[in-house]
Write a protein that holds these residues in place. Sequence first.
Motif, PDB file in Angstrom:
ATOM      1  N   GLU A 127     -17.408 -20.095 -50.370  1.00  0.00           N
ATOM      2  CA  GLU A 127     -18.915 -20.227 -49.989  1.00  0.00           C
ATOM      3  C   GLU A 127     -19.442 -21.369 -51.029  1.00  0.00           C
ATOM      4  O   GLU A 127     -20.319 -21.855 -50.698  1.00  0.00           O
ATOM      5  CB  GLU A 127     -19.288 -18.778 -50.513  1.00  0.00           C
ATOM      6  CG  GLU A 127     -19.300 -17.936 -49.187  1.00  0.00           C
ATOM      7  CD  GLU A 127     -19.771 -16.355 -49.699  1.00  0.00           C
ATOM      8  OE1 GLU A 127     -20.308 -16.259 -50.695  1.00  0.00           O
ATOM      9  OE2 GLU A 127     -19.657 -15.529 -48.762  1.00  0.00           O
ATOM     10  N   LYS A 128     -19.163 -21.457 -52.251  1.00  0.00           N
ATOM     11  CA  LYS A 128     -19.721 -22.148 -53.135  1.00  0.00           C
ATOM     12  C   LYS A 128     -19.212 -23.537 -53.227  1.00  0.00           C
ATOM     13  O   LYS A 128     -19.730 -24.633 -53.398  1.00  0.00           O
ATOM     14  CB  LYS A 128     -19.942 -21.496 -54.424  1.00  0.00           C
ATOM     15  CG  LYS A 128     -20.548 -22.105 -55.532  1.00  0.00           C
ATOM     16  CD  LYS A 128     -20.635 -21.487 -56.933  1.00  0.00           C
ATOM     17  CE  LYS A 128     -20.515 -22.299 -58.414  1.00  0.00           C
ATOM     18  NZ  LYS A 128     -19.206 -23.006 -58.822  1.00  0.00           N
ATOM     19  N   ASP A 129     -17.885 -23.753 -53.447  1.00  0.00           N
ATOM     20  CA  ASP A 129     -17.299 -25.106 -53.566  1.00  0.00           C
ATOM     21  C   ASP A 129     -16.798 -25.669 -52.204  1.00  0.00           C
ATOM     22  O   ASP A 129     -16.228 -26.619 -52.080  1.00  0.00           O
ATOM     23  CB  ASP A 129     -15.620 -24.871 -54.409  1.00  0.00           C
ATOM     24  CG  ASP A 129     -16.139 -24.257 -55.707  1.00  0.00           C
ATOM     25  OD1 ASP A 129     -17.272 -24.747 -56.426  1.00  0.00           O
ATOM     26  OD2 ASP A 129     -15.486 -23.489 -56.309  1.00  0.00           O
ATOM     27  N   LYS A 130     -17.089 -24.993 -51.030  1.00  0.00           N
ATOM     28  CA  LYS A 130     -16.902 -25.589 -49.698  1.00  0.00           C
ATOM     29  C   LYS A 130     -15.313 -25.945 -49.389  1.00  0.00           C
ATOM     30  O   LYS A 130     -15.211 -27.101 -49.091  1.00  0.00           O
ATOM     31  CB  LYS A 130     -17.750 -26.703 -49.580  1.00  0.00           C
ATOM     32  CG  LYS A 130     -19.256 -26.312 -49.768  1.00  0.00           C
ATOM     33  CD  LYS A 130     -19.793 -25.332 -48.766  1.00  0.00           C
ATOM     34  CE  LYS A 130     -21.056 -24.898 -48.984  1.00  0.00           C
ATOM     35  NZ  LYS A 130     -21.240 -23.704 -48.194  1.00  0.00           N
ATOM     36  N   VAL A 131     -14.535 -25.134 -49.845  1.00  0.00           N
ATOM     37  CA  VAL A 131     -13.061 -25.387 -49.632  1.00  0.00           C
ATOM     38  C   VAL A 131     -12.677 -25.371 -48.253  1.00  0.00           C
ATOM     39  O   VAL A 131     -12.983 -24.548 -47.558  1.00  0.00           O
ATOM     40  CB  VAL A 131     -12.056 -24.882 -50.828  1.00  0.00           C
ATOM     41  CG1 VAL A 131     -12.207 -25.064 -52.211  1.00  0.00           C
ATOM     42  CG2 VAL A 131     -11.972 -23.286 -50.232  1.00  0.00           C
ATOM     43  N   ILE A 132     -11.954 -26.164 -48.064  1.00  0.00           N
ATOM     44  CA  ILE A 132     -11.266 -26.318 -46.378  1.00  0.00           C
ATOM     45  C   ILE A 132      -9.882 -25.408 -46.149  1.00  0.00           C
ATOM     46  O   ILE A 132      -9.800 -25.026 -45.205  1.00  0.00           O
ATOM     47  CB  ILE A 132     -11.149 -27.542 -45.932  1.00  0.00           C
ATOM     48  CG1 ILE A 132     -10.666 -27.669 -44.356  1.00  0.00           C
ATOM     49  CG2 ILE A 132      -9.995 -28.607 -46.681  1.00  0.00           C
ATOM     50  CD1 ILE A 132     -12.131 -27.513 -43.562  1.00  0.00           C
TER      51      ILE A 132
END
Lengths: 450, 338
Positions: A127-132
């Motif tokens: 959610e926060k770091d937008k990891v794929i």
Amino acid sequence: MTKLIRPSRRRFLHGTALAGAALATPTFFTRGAWAQDFCNNPTGSTVTLGFNVPQTGPYAEEGKDELRAFELAVQHLNGEGDGGMMATFKPSNLTGNGVLGKKVEFVTGDTQTKSDAARASARRMIEKDKVIMVSGGSSSGVAVAVQSLCQEMGVVFMAGLTHSNDTTGKDKRRYGFRHFFNAYQSGVALGSVLAEAYGKDRRAYHLTADYTWGWTQEESIKNATEAQGWETAQAVRTPLGAGDFSQYLTPVLNSGADVLILNHYGGDMVNSLTQAVQFGMRDKQVNGKQFEIVVPLYSELMAEGAGENVKGIFGTSNWSWQLDNDGSKAFAKSFGQAYGRPPSQAAHTCYVQTLLYANAVETAGTFAPPEVIKALEGFEFDGMGNGPTLYRAEDHQCFKDVLVVKGNDNPTSQFDLLSVYKVVGRDEVTYDPSIFGGELGPYDGGTCAG
Amino acid sequence: MDAILLQILNGLDKGGAYALIALGLTLTFGTLGVVNFAHGALFMLGAFCVVGVQQLLTLAERVRDPSITFFEAYIEQPYLVSWFGDTGAMIIDWVIPISLLLAIPIMLLVGIVMERGLIRFFYKRPHAEQILVTFGLAIVLAEIIKGWFGANPIPVQPPEIVRGSADIAAWFGLDANLSYPWWRLIYLAASLLIIASVFAFLNLTTYGMVVRAGMADRETVQLLGINIQRRFTIVFGLAAVVAGLAGALYTGIQPPNYNIGMEFLVLSFVVVVVGGMGSLPGAVAAGFLLGMLQSFASLNEVKSLLPGIDQVIIYLVAVVVLLTRPRGLMGRKGVMEA
């Protein structure tokens, strides 16, 4: 003693409205994310991977080594360093110029070897770091929990060290992939070796870590040894992180068992093995035979912690830096130069998983999870240190050779603690995916919110 | 029969650790009237005295490891071994006994500083506030240790000659299968010795007599012109030493980590409550009793009847004792009841 603060009705409503807005905030973001077709579609010049490893708790040593491997993998993907297994991995679409031209970055989290902490950490990264993609972990309890979260959120999960049959069995998920081997394969590989070395007339006593991995390993080893004619005297569950195992070890001494099987890993393993040796179990004669200890899942890091006590003890391993093939050598060299120590099997599997994910993205030509998943399913590759390997489409389990290892009696260096005793072929450890049940679930439907 | 004897030994061995921690806890409670939740942290600090000494002794130079050729690997060779050879290696081998000698003054100092620097401001405050401040202190101490030594358990080995197990059956000429690890026997012996010393100090010396008088009636003792507060400070230091030694000795059984104090804290409070708040013999008796119960509850025969009993037995006993004897087994009237 203390006064209750009574808010007025107006303040209460005001506060509730604010809290409601705050709670709903992540959904606003995910609505936006959903508009990009899939969760965390990287739009800039970089792409972020999330490495969720135990930095505290009983498996913290493996977590530390996993992080080293992840850093190395990211460097190699970005074309830095000597490239490690990038050169030996076949067939590969990796370019050494990031992934799909985007520079790879990463964030890390601490699973604390607890399922809820691991889920919270993975959720934060998504959610926060937008990891794929999320990878890492050293406990099957954690892997199963994070894997199902990733399925809900629509983010690919490349499992780290997880050995429970459930990870790619009854708890398998479409978005979860495991390169590491499992307890069933350990049992098959170890069964015949144990019968050869210790005979067919043995009574085994199990001490088992009380969670999904321990249970499935106990079951697998029990089945495999009983098929060789062994009896199982007792199987006793011990709480994870028990510290002092003495009250579980004393009953072993008079149970009539002549083999102790320790279904423990990491710090628990160090404690239980050290304490078993302190109890004189390696100098005992029972039923006219030498008492033996077996550690079905071995790790080099564990061997370092347990020192002398591992000598001559059998176990299995997913990989060893001493294997004589190009991929293993390239990786051990690259890792050794960077960190001054050879990589563990935990490091190896995390490194390989990162490269496999990146390659699948390159093959698919997109970061969209359903396409990446299809590129990984049924992927057959070589040059990653384990010989020819298949990512089976039916359960997302890798099939490759399994190593039976033994504690070295005369180590030549501080890292030379285990030697490869036998390589059990891929065909021998391949099984029907239906025996463990489970459903992979759909390709689509992740909401990026879970 | 062998199995029963083994389990009794195991119970005594566990009980020794519980009794030592509970003894220190009761000592501070009985003298100063303070509920010290940082007592587990003192146990942990004792264990880390050993770790600290071990790190000092094994300060190492990096020597190239010739057996690994494909990258530059180094072996850490302690200076002590480089300089003194086998003597150096032997000093490192004896790290726990050496640390014990150092742990006594260090823990005494820690105890006195803690009492003078923090605890004394909370004598007249409610127990709830004492619990909050000492619990906070425990967290701070644990985090400091975590920051310095890391979160992982650090392996510490007892000296080589006591690493194996003792053939106890042979001592008594029994034809039985009875052996027990040396270091655990030493732990048991050491805990009995420490407990006996504390009781001797309190019961056989004039100093101890005054302390006991102060525990019974602080005001009267003060009216007699005795500075009872100073004596209580020393007793607090003594309690810290007892906890520290318990922790230092325990490193030979379980590699210590920063959280080991918290693991023992809950347990030691249960021991104190079962034994009776403020009763020293009660704390010791309850320590051994609970150790024994835990050991026997782990027998497979018991566990097959009552699954999971090994993990709840201690709390179950605490509940039963509190219901039937609210003051604990040997509790005095009027303690914590005001």
